[in-house]
Design a protein around this motif. Sequence first.
Motif, mmCIF file in Angstrom:
data_model
loop_
_atom_site.group_PDB
_atom_site.id
_atom_site.type_symbol
_atom_site.label_atom_id
_atom_site.label_comp_id
_atom_site.label_asym_id
_atom_site.label_seq_id
_atom_site.Cartn_x
_atom_site.Cartn_y
_atom_site.Cartn_z
ATOM 1 N N PHE A 102 7.845 58.878 27.381
ATOM 2 C CA PHE A 102 8.380 60.203 27.074
ATOM 3 C C PHE A 102 9.727 60.417 27.758
ATOM 4 C CE2 PHE A 102 8.703 64.820 27.922
ATOM 5 C CZ PHE A 102 8.744 65.253 26.597
ATOM 6 N N LEU A 103 9.819 60.042 29.030
ATOM 7 C CA LEU A 103 11.091 60.187 29.750
ATOM 8 C C LEU A 103 12.184 59.354 29.098
ATOM 9 C CD1 LEU A 103 9.900 60.130 33.490
ATOM 10 C CD2 LEU A 103 10.797 62.084 32.213
ATOM 11 N N GLN A 104 11.842 58.153 28.668
ATOM 12 C CA GLN A 104 12.819 57.291 28.008
ATOM 13 C C GLN A 104 13.252 57.896 26.678
ATOM 14 O OE1 GLN A 104 13.800 54.373 29.599
ATOM 15 N NE2 GLN A 104 15.409 54.211 28.080
ATOM 16 N N ALA A 105 12.289 58.406 25.924
ATOM 17 C CA ALA A 105 12.590 58.996 24.611
ATOM 18 C C ALA A 105 13.473 60.223 24.721
ATOM 19 C CB ALA A 105 11.284 59.351 23.890
ATOM 20 N N MET A 106 13.384 60.926 25.860
ATOM 21 C CA MET A 106 14.154 62.161 26.060
ATOM 22 C C MET A 106 15.661 61.936 26.034
ATOM 23 S SD MET A 106 12.528 65.130 26.593
ATOM 24 C CE MET A 106 13.332 66.046 27.904
ATOM 25 N N SER A 107 16.090 60.683 26.144
ATOM 26 C CA SER A 107 17.523 60.388 26.048
ATOM 27 C C SER A 107 18.057 60.722 24.659
ATOM 28 C CB SER A 107 17.790 58.915 26.357
ATOM 29 O OG SER A 107 17.266 58.086 25.317
ATOM 30 N N GLY A 108 17.161 60.752 23.671
ATOM 31 C CA GLY A 108 17.568 61.058 22.302
ATOM 32 C C GLY A 108 18.337 59.948 21.626
ATOM 33 N N GLU A 109 18.299 58.737 22.197
ATOM 34 C CA GLU A 109 19.110 57.636 21.686
ATOM 35 C C GLU A 109 18.385 56.765 20.657
ATOM 36 O OE1 GLU A 109 20.111 55.470 25.164
ATOM 37 O OE2 GLU A 109 21.681 56.864 25.822
ATOM 38 N N TYR A 110 17.091 57.005 20.463
ATOM 39 C CA TYR A 110 16.295 56.063 19.673
ATOM 40 C C TYR A 110 16.199 56.481 18.212
ATOM 41 C CZ TYR A 110 15.217 54.062 24.147
ATOM 42 O OH TYR A 110 15.344 53.463 25.373
ATOM 43 N N GLN A 158 7.168 65.766 19.215
ATOM 44 C CA GLN A 158 7.478 66.665 18.105
ATOM 45 C C GLN A 158 7.946 68.035 18.601
ATOM 46 O OE1 GLN A 158 6.864 66.175 14.345
ATOM 47 N NE2 GLN A 158 7.419 64.228 15.241
ATOM 48 N N GLY A 159 7.508 68.423 19.806
ATOM 49 C CA GLY A 159 7.841 69.745 20.324
ATOM 50 C C GLY A 159 9.036 69.774 21.252
ATOM 51 N N THR A 160 9.762 68.661 21.359
ATOM 52 C CA THR A 160 10.897 68.571 22.281
ATOM 53 C C THR A 160 12.199 68.413 21.492
ATOM 54 O OG1 THR A 160 9.484 67.534 23.946
ATOM 55 C CG2 THR A 160 11.861 67.305 24.244
ATOM 56 N N VAL A 161 13.205 69.159 21.883
ATOM 57 C CA VAL A 161 14.470 69.192 21.139
ATOM 58 C C VAL A 161 15.052 67.803 20.936
ATOM 59 C CG1 VAL A 161 16.864 69.988 21.213
ATOM 60 C CG2 VAL A 161 15.031 71.540 21.878
ATOM 61 N N ARG A 201 23.048 78.419 10.788
ATOM 62 C CA ARG A 201 21.753 77.800 10.504
ATOM 63 C C ARG A 201 21.321 76.893 11.648
ATOM 64 N NH1 ARG A 201 20.577 73.787 5.335
ATOM 65 N NH2 ARG A 201 18.452 73.233 5.900
ATOM 66 N N HIS A 202 22.258 76.111 12.154
ATOM 67 C CA HIS A 202 21.966 75.221 13.278
ATOM 68 C C HIS A 202 21.576 76.038 14.500
ATOM 69 C CE1 HIS A 202 23.375 71.385 15.610
ATOM 70 N NE2 HIS A 202 22.106 71.678 15.828
ATOM 71 N N TYR A 203 22.298 77.115 14.752
ATOM 72 C CA TYR A 203 21.969 77.997 15.871
ATOM 73 C C TYR A 203 20.547 78.533 15.757
ATOM 74 C CZ TYR A 203 21.290 82.562 17.938
ATOM 75 O OH TYR A 203 20.728 83.643 18.573
ATOM 76 N N GLU A 204 20.159 78.999 14.574
ATOM 77 C CA GLU A 204 18.824 79.561 14.394
ATOM 78 C C GLU A 204 17.753 78.523 14.730
ATOM 79 O OE1 GLU A 204 18.160 82.583 13.861
ATOM 80 O OE2 GLU A 204 19.977 83.476 13.041
ATOM 81 N N ASP A 205 18.014 77.291 14.389
ATOM 82 C CA ASP A 205 17.078 76.205 14.655
ATOM 83 C C ASP A 205 17.032 75.858 16.132
ATOM 84 O OD1 ASP A 205 15.317 74.136 14.235
ATOM 85 O OD2 ASP A 205 16.827 72.729 13.528
ATOM 86 N N GLU A 206 18.202 75.620 16.705
ATOM 87 C CA GLU A 206 18.277 75.128 18.082
ATOM 88 C C GLU A 206 17.926 76.184 19.116
ATOM 89 O OE1 GLU A 206 19.066 71.949 19.486
ATOM 90 O OE2 GLU A 206 18.444 71.464 17.448
ATOM 91 N N SER A 207 18.295 77.428 18.872
ATOM 92 C CA SER A 207 18.080 78.474 19.870
ATOM 93 C C SER A 207 16.598 78.646 20.178
ATOM 94 C CB SER A 207 18.679 79.804 19.407
ATOM 95 O OG SER A 207 18.092 80.234 18.185
ATOM 96 N N ARG A 208 15.772 78.674 19.150
ATOM 97 C CA ARG A 208 14.333 78.855 19.367
ATOM 98 C C ARG A 208 13.729 77.632 20.046
ATOM 99 N NH1 ARG A 208 13.832 84.369 17.914
ATOM 100 N NH2 ARG A 208 15.661 84.709 16.618
ATOM 101 N N ALA A 214 12.703 75.885 27.565
ATOM 102 C CA ALA A 214 12.904 76.580 28.840
ATOM 103 C C ALA A 214 11.605 77.210 29.327
ATOM 104 C CB ALA A 214 13.985 77.658 28.681
ATOM 105 N N VAL A 215 10.827 77.782 28.395
ATOM 106 C CA VAL A 215 9.525 78.357 28.755
ATOM 107 C C VAL A 215 8.610 77.271 29.298
ATOM 108 C CG1 VAL A 215 7.424 79.430 27.845
ATOM 109 C CG2 VAL A 215 9.665 80.285 27.121
ATOM 110 N N ARG A 216 8.557 76.149 28.597
ATOM 111 C CA ARG A 216 7.642 75.066 28.977
ATOM 112 C C ARG A 216 7.997 74.460 30.328
ATOM 113 N NH1 ARG A 216 7.718 69.600 28.139
ATOM 114 N NH2 ARG A 216 9.608 69.720 26.892
ATOM 115 N N LEU A 217 9.301 74.284 30.579
ATOM 116 C CA LEU A 217 9.750 73.602 31.797
ATOM 117 C C LEU A 217 10.098 74.559 32.932
ATOM 118 C CD1 LEU A 217 12.050 70.888 30.152
ATOM 119 C CD2 LEU A 217 9.702 70.615 30.973
ATOM 120 N N GLY A 218 10.075 75.865 32.662
ATOM 121 C CA GLY A 218 10.430 76.838 33.698
ATOM 122 C C GLY A 218 11.899 76.793 34.083
#
Length: 305
Positions: free
Chosen positions: A37-45, A67-70, A143-150, A156-160
């Motif tokens: 999961f930590l490796q995948a968080m780079s978003g490079e794959y 699936q639930g991570t940006v 449209r991108h803002y509406e997607d990314e903001s939520r 932020a809620v999940r990670l505090g």
Amino acid sequence: MEKVLVIDDSLVQAEYLKLILQDEYDVTVCQTGADGFLQAMSGEYSLIFLDVVMPDIDGFMLLRKLQGTVQTKYTPVILITSLSDVQHEEKGLTLGAVDYISKPFSPVIIKARANTHIKLHRYQMQFRQQAMVDELTGVANRRHYEDESRAKWREAVRLGLPFSLCMLDIDKFKVYNDTFGHPSGDKVISTVAQTISSHLQRATDFFGRYGGEEFVAILLGNDAESAYRFFKTIRQAVEDLHLPHNPAVSEWVTVSVGGVTLVPKESDLYDTYLKIADIMLYDAKRFGRNMVVWSDANKEQWREK
């Protein structure tokens, strides 16, 4: 070379997958769900092969997290398992996996599936990028803002994490358009957007055009005071462009900035704080424009004099 991530607690199986794929892809192997999961968080794959049965976190649970991570929600995941019954396959596909391969697997099948899903991912990301970019400025559109903001709010809620929401507006833009004409106005919008965007380069930053001459930005991790100072720098950078305005209202083109920072909880509503950011922007206009007005969750305010 496209990057592929293999998450499998069996080193033998993981290395076998790597051997099959390494001629065509840059393959990284992780043996635990946490490391994967930590490796995948780079978003490079461009593709993840994920074993379902692992000791620390099973593949289905990890798939939910991905699936639930940006950074990872658009990365295709192929589940690999010895659980070949239809029920498990259905569960994996329902949770968002793009494919399901049972052990023992064929190298030909692995290569074919990888090739297919990486191509699809590439096309989807190209299409998504085109659909999410504002044509005039080249930054993210509404449209991108509406997607990314939520999505960022949920993260932020999940990670505090502290969440900063900012609204920016070009001052007296109607007067500018009336004075110099709409083509010049479009150039100013684009120049201002690119200047602001150049300051928001972290993977967790977001900046987009909200509409007309108004923009929106999101930061994760900054406290209220540091967010305030950061946007003061951006406001000054726009003024320092020295784009001539109508001298009756201002020497240069400037922006007003309003924002709010909080550590959101499950009970908080995003729209509540969007309204607060908008009120801070209104106050920046009301107090004289070309300034930043910022608030935290306790309604403490910072304002340029």
